[in-house]
Enzyme design. Structure first.
Site, PDB file in Angstrom:
ATOM      1  N   ASP A 213      -4.735   2.373  -4.351  1.00  0.00           N
ATOM      2  CA  ASP A 213      -3.277   2.436  -4.208  1.00  0.00           C
ATOM      3  C   ASP A 213      -2.729   1.164  -3.577  1.00  0.00           C
ATOM      4  O   ASP A 213      -1.623   1.152  -3.045  1.00  0.00           O
ATOM      5  CB  ASP A 213      -2.894   3.648  -3.359  1.00  0.00           C
ATOM      6  CG  ASP A 213      -3.491   3.591  -1.955  1.00  0.00           C
ATOM      7  OD1 ASP A 213      -4.609   3.062  -1.812  1.00  0.00           O
ATOM      8  OD2 ASP A 213      -2.841   4.068  -1.013  1.00  0.00           O
TER       9      ASP A 213
ATOM     10  N   ASP B 165       0.851  -1.188   0.000  1.00  0.00           N
ATOM     11  CA  ASP B 165       0.000   0.000   0.000  1.00  0.00           C
ATOM     12  C   ASP B 165       0.889   1.242   0.000  1.00  0.00           C
ATOM     13  O   ASP B 165       1.813   1.357   0.828  1.00  0.00           O
ATOM     14  CB  ASP B 165      -0.899   0.005   1.233  1.00  0.00           C
ATOM     15  CG  ASP B 165      -1.923   1.126   1.188  1.00  0.00           C
ATOM     16  OD1 ASP B 165      -2.965   0.933   0.533  1.00  0.00           O
ATOM     17  OD2 ASP B 165      -1.674   2.186   1.780  1.00  0.00           O
TER      18      ASP B 165
END
Length: 347
Positions: free
Chosen positions: A261, A218
Site C-alpha cells: 500500500d 502510504d
C-alpha cells in the site's frame, strides 16, 4: 495453440509457393525426358495437393509442431525423389536441394536440417536405384527458364515471412517491456521502472541545476481495510488511490506503486512549495474515499533533492524516513525532510 496454428499457416503458404514454383522446374525436365503418367501424377499431387494435406494432418494432430516437423521431413524426402527422377539435372536439382535446406534452417536451424537430410539422400538413392540410376546433368534453355520463377518467387516469399516474423517479435518484446513497466493492479508505473526514472531524474537535475522532489505515500490503516472488507476491498482502495494520484499530479510527474500500500511520486522541476501543494491536494482528495466503513487517509513524506543526497537510494531513503515520521506523528499528514537531513518536527 494460436501460435501453433499461425506457424502451420505460415508453413503452408511457403510450401504452396515453393512447390508450385518448383513444379515448373520438374515439369520442364519431365517434358524433355518424356516422363510417363506416374511421375507426372506424383508431381502434380505433391505440388498442388500435398500443401493442404500436410496442413490438415498437422492442424488436427495433438502435437502440431511435431507433426509439421514430420511433414518437413517428407518434403525433404520428396525432394530427393525429384532429383533422381530428373536424372540429376543440375540447375533444378541444386535449386530444390538449396530451397529445401533453407526451409529447414528457417524453421528449426541446423538441427532440423541434419535430421531431415538423411531422408533426402536415402529417398534419392532408392529412387535412382529403382529407375536405373540415369544421369543427365545438362540444363537446357527451357529448363533454365522454368527455374526462373523458383529463383525469383521463393527467396522473396521466405524473406517476407522472416521479416514479418521478426517484426512480430519486436512488437511482442515492446509489449512485454510495456507490461513490465506497469503495476498489474493499479496501472501505475512499476517499482523497477520508476526506480530507473528516479536515477535518470537525479542525473538530469544534477547536470542542469534543476529542482526535483519525491513523495512517498502510504495508505493509513490499510490492514484494517483488508481485515474488514477482505483483499477485494483492499485492492479496490488501491485502485481508487491510484486513480486519485493520476488526477492530482502534473503531466510531467510519474507515480508508481512501490510496495503493497506504499506509493511514490517523482516530481521533476518541483521545489518544496510545489511538492507540498501537490501532497496536500492528494491528502485532501483521499479523505473522500471510504471502504468497509473505514474513512481512508494517507500519510505523505516529501524529500526535495539536495546536494547531500549522493544517490537515488539516499533520495528515496529520505522520502521514506519523512513518511515514517508522518505515520509516527499521527498519520493523515505531510512531513518534509529538511536540507540537512533532519526530520522537520510537526508544529
Amino acid at each position: 495453440m494460436a501460435d501453433d496454428i499461425r506457424f502451420l499457416k505460415r508453413i503452408r503458404r511457403l510450401r504452396a509457393w515453393g512447390l508450385g514454383a518448383g513444379f515448373l522446374c520438374v515439369a520442364a525436365v519431365f517434358f524433355e525426358l518424356h516422363a510417363g503418367p506416374v511421375p507426372w501424377l506424383l508431381a502434380i499431387c505433391h505440388a498442388f495437393v500435398w500443401p493442404h494435406v500436410a496442413y490438415a494432418i498437422a492442424s488436427n494432430h495433438a502435437r502440431k509442431r511435431f507433426a509439421e516437423y514430420i511433414n518437413l521431413g517428407v518434403d525433404s524426402a520428396m525432394g530427393g525423389v525429384w532429383v533422381a527422377l530428373m536424372q540429376f539435372n543440375l540447375l533444378p536439382s541444386l535449386l530444390l536441394v538449396s530451397m529445401l535446406s533453407a526451409d529447414k534452417l528457417n524453421v528449426g536451424g541446423w538441427r532440423l536440417l541434419a535430421r531431415t537430410l538423411p531422408a533426402q539422400v536415402m529417398a534419392c538413392a532408392f529412387t535412382a536405384a529403382v529407375t536405373g540410376f540415369h544421369v543427365q546433368m545438362h540444363s537446357s534453355e527451357l529448363v533454365i527458364i522454368a527455374c526462373a520463377p523458383l529463383l525469383l518467387i521463393y527467396p522473396s516469399a521466405t524473406s517476407f515471412a522472416a521479416h514479418s516474423l521478426a517484426r512480430r517479435v519486436v512488437q511482442q518484446n515492446a509489449t512485454l517491456r510495456e507490461i513490465g513497466r506497469r503495476d498489474a493492479l493499479t496501472g501505475l508505473a512499476s517499482r523497477s521502472y520508476w526506480s530507473e526514472l528516479a536515477y535518470a531524474q537525479l542525473r538530469t537535475a544534477r547536470s542542469r541545476g534543476q529542482d526535483a522532489a519525491m513523495l512517498m505515500l502510504d495508505v493509513d490503516h490499510f490492514k484494517s481495510i483488508n481485515d474488514l472488507g477482505g483483499h477485494a476491498a483492499g485492492d479496490q482502495v488501491l485502485r481508487q488511490f491510484a486513480g486519485l494520484l493520476r488526477r492530482s499530479i502534473r503531466s510531467t510527474d510519474t507515480a508508481a506503486r512501490f510496495a503493497g500500500d506504499e506509493f511514490v511520486v517523482l516530481l521533476p522541476g518541483a521545489n518544496a512549495a510545489v511538492a507540498a501543494d501537490i501532497a496536500e491536494l492528494i491528502r485532501q482528495r483521499m479523505a473522500g474515499i471510504r471502504s468497509s466503513g473505514v474513512e481512508c487517509s494517507v500519510s505523505i513524506g516529501i524529500a526535495v533533492l539536495e546536494d547531500w543526497m549522493s544517490s537515488a537510494e539516499s533520495w528515496i531513503d529520505a522520502a521514506d524516513q519523512a513518511l515514517y515520521a508522518a505515520k509516527v506523528h499521527g498519520r493523515n499528514r505531510i512531513m518534509p525532510y529538511d536540507h540537512q537531513g533532519r526530520l522537520v518536527e510537526p508544529a
